[in-house]
Write an enzyme that holds these catalytic residues in place. Structure first.
Site, mmCIF file in Angstrom:
data_model
loop_
_atom_site.group_PDB
_atom_site.id
_atom_site.type_symbol
_atom_site.label_atom_id
_atom_site.label_comp_id
_atom_site.label_asym_id
_atom_site.label_seq_id
_atom_site.Cartn_x
_atom_site.Cartn_y
_atom_site.Cartn_z
ATOM 1 N N ARG A 138 0.916 -1.208 0.184
ATOM 2 C CA ARG A 138 0.133 0.404 -0.623
ATOM 3 C C ARG A 138 0.206 0.796 -0.433
ATOM 4 O O ARG A 138 1.581 1.300 0.520
ATOM 5 C CB ARG A 138 -0.770 0.118 1.229
ATOM 6 C CG ARG A 138 -2.168 -1.149 1.259
ATOM 7 C CD ARG A 138 -2.575 -1.333 2.842
ATOM 8 N NE ARG A 138 -3.375 -2.327 2.917
ATOM 9 C CZ ARG A 138 -2.920 -3.150 3.429
ATOM 10 N NH1 ARG A 138 -2.157 -3.656 3.996
ATOM 11 N NH2 ARG A 138 -3.811 -4.508 3.143
ATOM 12 N N LYS B 213 -1.704 -2.731 7.615
ATOM 13 C CA LYS B 213 -2.872 -2.405 8.623
ATOM 14 C C LYS B 213 -2.869 -2.982 9.692
ATOM 15 O O LYS B 213 -2.771 -4.131 10.587
ATOM 16 C CB LYS B 213 -4.465 -2.947 7.898
ATOM 17 C CG LYS B 213 -4.474 -1.802 6.961
ATOM 18 C CD LYS B 213 -6.270 -2.581 6.598
ATOM 19 C CE LYS B 213 -6.397 -1.110 5.152
ATOM 20 N NZ LYS B 213 -7.496 -1.242 4.612
ATOM 21 N N HIS C 129 -2.906 2.417 -5.587
ATOM 22 C CA HIS C 129 -3.001 1.144 -5.977
ATOM 23 C C HIS C 129 -3.219 0.950 -6.521
ATOM 24 O O HIS C 129 -3.451 -0.394 -6.697
ATOM 25 C CB HIS C 129 -4.807 1.491 -4.452
ATOM 26 C CG HIS C 129 -5.177 0.632 -4.024
ATOM 27 N ND1 HIS C 129 -4.723 0.358 -2.699
ATOM 28 C CD2 HIS C 129 -5.667 -0.117 -3.333
ATOM 29 C CE1 HIS C 129 -5.070 -0.172 -1.517
ATOM 30 N NE2 HIS C 129 -6.041 -0.953 -1.958
ATOM 31 N N ARG D 235 -0.865 -2.166 -6.864
ATOM 32 C CA ARG D 235 -1.004 -3.246 -6.321
ATOM 33 C C ARG D 235 -1.692 -4.297 -7.133
ATOM 34 O O ARG D 235 -1.638 -5.315 -6.818
ATOM 35 C CB ARG D 235 -1.405 -2.646 -4.863
ATOM 36 C CG ARG D 235 -1.887 -3.507 -3.585
ATOM 37 C CD ARG D 235 -2.358 -2.887 -2.272
ATOM 38 N NE ARG D 235 -2.973 -4.041 -1.851
ATOM 39 C CZ ARG D 235 -2.545 -4.704 -0.506
ATOM 40 N NH1 ARG D 235 -1.275 -4.278 -0.343
ATOM 41 N NH2 ARG D 235 -3.071 -5.439 0.335
ATOM 42 N N HIS E 63 -3.113 -9.007 3.315
ATOM 43 C CA HIS E 63 -4.858 -9.047 3.514
ATOM 44 C C HIS E 63 -5.422 -10.126 4.494
ATOM 45 O O HIS E 63 -4.537 -11.703 4.902
ATOM 46 C CB HIS E 63 -6.011 -10.002 2.356
ATOM 47 C CG HIS E 63 -6.066 -9.538 1.288
ATOM 48 N ND1 HIS E 63 -6.498 -9.621 0.073
ATOM 49 C CD2 HIS E 63 -5.765 -8.007 0.884
ATOM 50 C CE1 HIS E 63 -5.739 -8.517 -0.650
ATOM 51 N NE2 HIS E 63 -5.897 -7.673 -0.210
ATOM 52 N N TYR F 148 -9.604 -11.075 -7.155
ATOM 53 C CA TYR F 148 -8.282 -11.048 -8.365
ATOM 54 C C TYR F 148 -8.619 -11.970 -9.731
ATOM 55 O O TYR F 148 -7.924 -11.892 -9.894
ATOM 56 C CB TYR F 148 -6.825 -10.974 -8.225
ATOM 57 C CG TYR F 148 -6.560 -9.601 -7.012
ATOM 58 C CD1 TYR F 148 -6.564 -8.473 -7.566
ATOM 59 C CD2 TYR F 148 -6.476 -10.072 -5.933
ATOM 60 C CE1 TYR F 148 -5.971 -7.185 -6.676
ATOM 61 C CE2 TYR F 148 -6.707 -8.062 -5.175
ATOM 62 C CZ TYR F 148 -6.233 -6.834 -5.792
ATOM 63 O OH TYR F 148 -5.899 -5.881 -4.739
#
Length: 297
Positions: free
Chosen positions: A148, A172, A243, A246, A269, A278
């Site tokens: 990110r 995150k 992004h 990414r 994730h 994806y």
């Protein structure tokens, strides 16, 4: 307790316990203040006085003002979290937002670049200049790792292990993970460290990996401006954000046979369901190629 105090406590909770980014905290605050203003217009001055009827009235107004479903869903999520926090801290007895259903969102496939488009973008920075070396390293590392933009700007000069070909990023929820850096990204990184960053940091000393012309750490917004500059040079038809690199990283990996679990780990994730989008992208790509190439498509 006053509404301002409750909001301040919630912001502190987001920053300290949830490790939320400044942008996330700002978005929560905007959503809560907008709802607060709406309630004051209807004579409700305390959060404890809000009922499900008020919630429905607010959602109806948002729909009538033609807010997108995604925007309404985000506002609802912010307010639901705010009330959940107050109930958990025993400031309120109930959460009137638990009964409100989130608008169904159409699945939006993430945008990505084709390999030739990536190559054209990566070739644009002028690597005879320090800022060009920095920009090339930024683009290469975003594409090579799928990190990110907030993770990129959080890198320090000690984050990259050239011998291992990896970078340690903070994702995150303050979760650490190692992301791969390919040969091209490592070469661009080393070129920037030797003949870019050292020249930019003559006056301002810090540990940030990517810095501006004054030697100060780059912000997320700065990286977006850098990417937009090269996108404008490449083509008016390209719609690229940090992004997008990414998404492109993940799409190209899966197209070339990478398994979902590995891609999930590299992207950081928490759930594999976030990575599965994806596979839909690659199916769309497959259909596009088929339609263009098959004589009887």
């Amino acid at each position: 307790m006053q509404p301002d105090t409750l909001l301040l406590l919630f912001k502190q909770y987001l920053q300290i316990e949830k490790n939320a980014s400044p942008l996330t905290v700002t978005n929560y605050e905007k959503d809560i203040l907008a709802f607060t203003a709406f309630m004051k217009q209807h004579g409700v001055m305390e959060y404890a006085a809000v009922s499900y009827v008020h919630v429905r009235s607010y959602l109806t107004e948002l729909h009538e003002r033609d807010y997108a479903r995604r925007s309404i869903a985000r506002k609802l999520s912010s307010l639901r979290s705010f009330y959940r926090f107050m109930v958990r801290e025993e400031m309120l007895e109930h959460n009137p937002f638990t009964m409100a259903s989130t608008p169904k969102l159409a699945k939006k496939l993430p945008g990505f670049l084709f390999p030739k488009e990536v190559e054209s973008l990566l070739a644009l920075p002028d690597t005879t200049r320090p800022l060009g070396r920095r920009d090339r390293a930024i683009l290469e590392m975003l594409y090579a790792s799928g990190m990110r933009v907030s993770e990129l700007t959080g890198l320090t000069i000690r984050s990259v292990d050239v011998s291992a070909g990896t970078a340690l990023v903070f994702g995150k929820g303050a979760k650490e993970r190692y992301v791969p850096l390919g040969e091209h990204a490592l070469r661009a990184y080393e070129h920037y460290i030797r003949e870019g960053r050292s020249l930019l940091c003559k006056q301002h000393k810090n540990d940030a990996l990517f810095v501006n012309v004054r030697g100060e750490p780059l912000t997320d917004r700065s990286v977006r401006r850098i990417i937009n500059k090269y996108v404008e040079q490449a083509s008016e038809l390209l719609k690229v954000s940090p992004h997008t690199f990414r998404h492109t990283f993940a799409t190209h990996l899966i197209e070339n046979g990478a398994d979902l679990r590995s891609v999930q780990e590299m992207l950081g994730h928490a759930s594999i369901s976030s990575t599965q989008i994806y596979t839909h992208v690659t199916r769309e790509r497959m259909r596009l190629v088929y339609n263009q190439a098959h004589p009887r498509a």
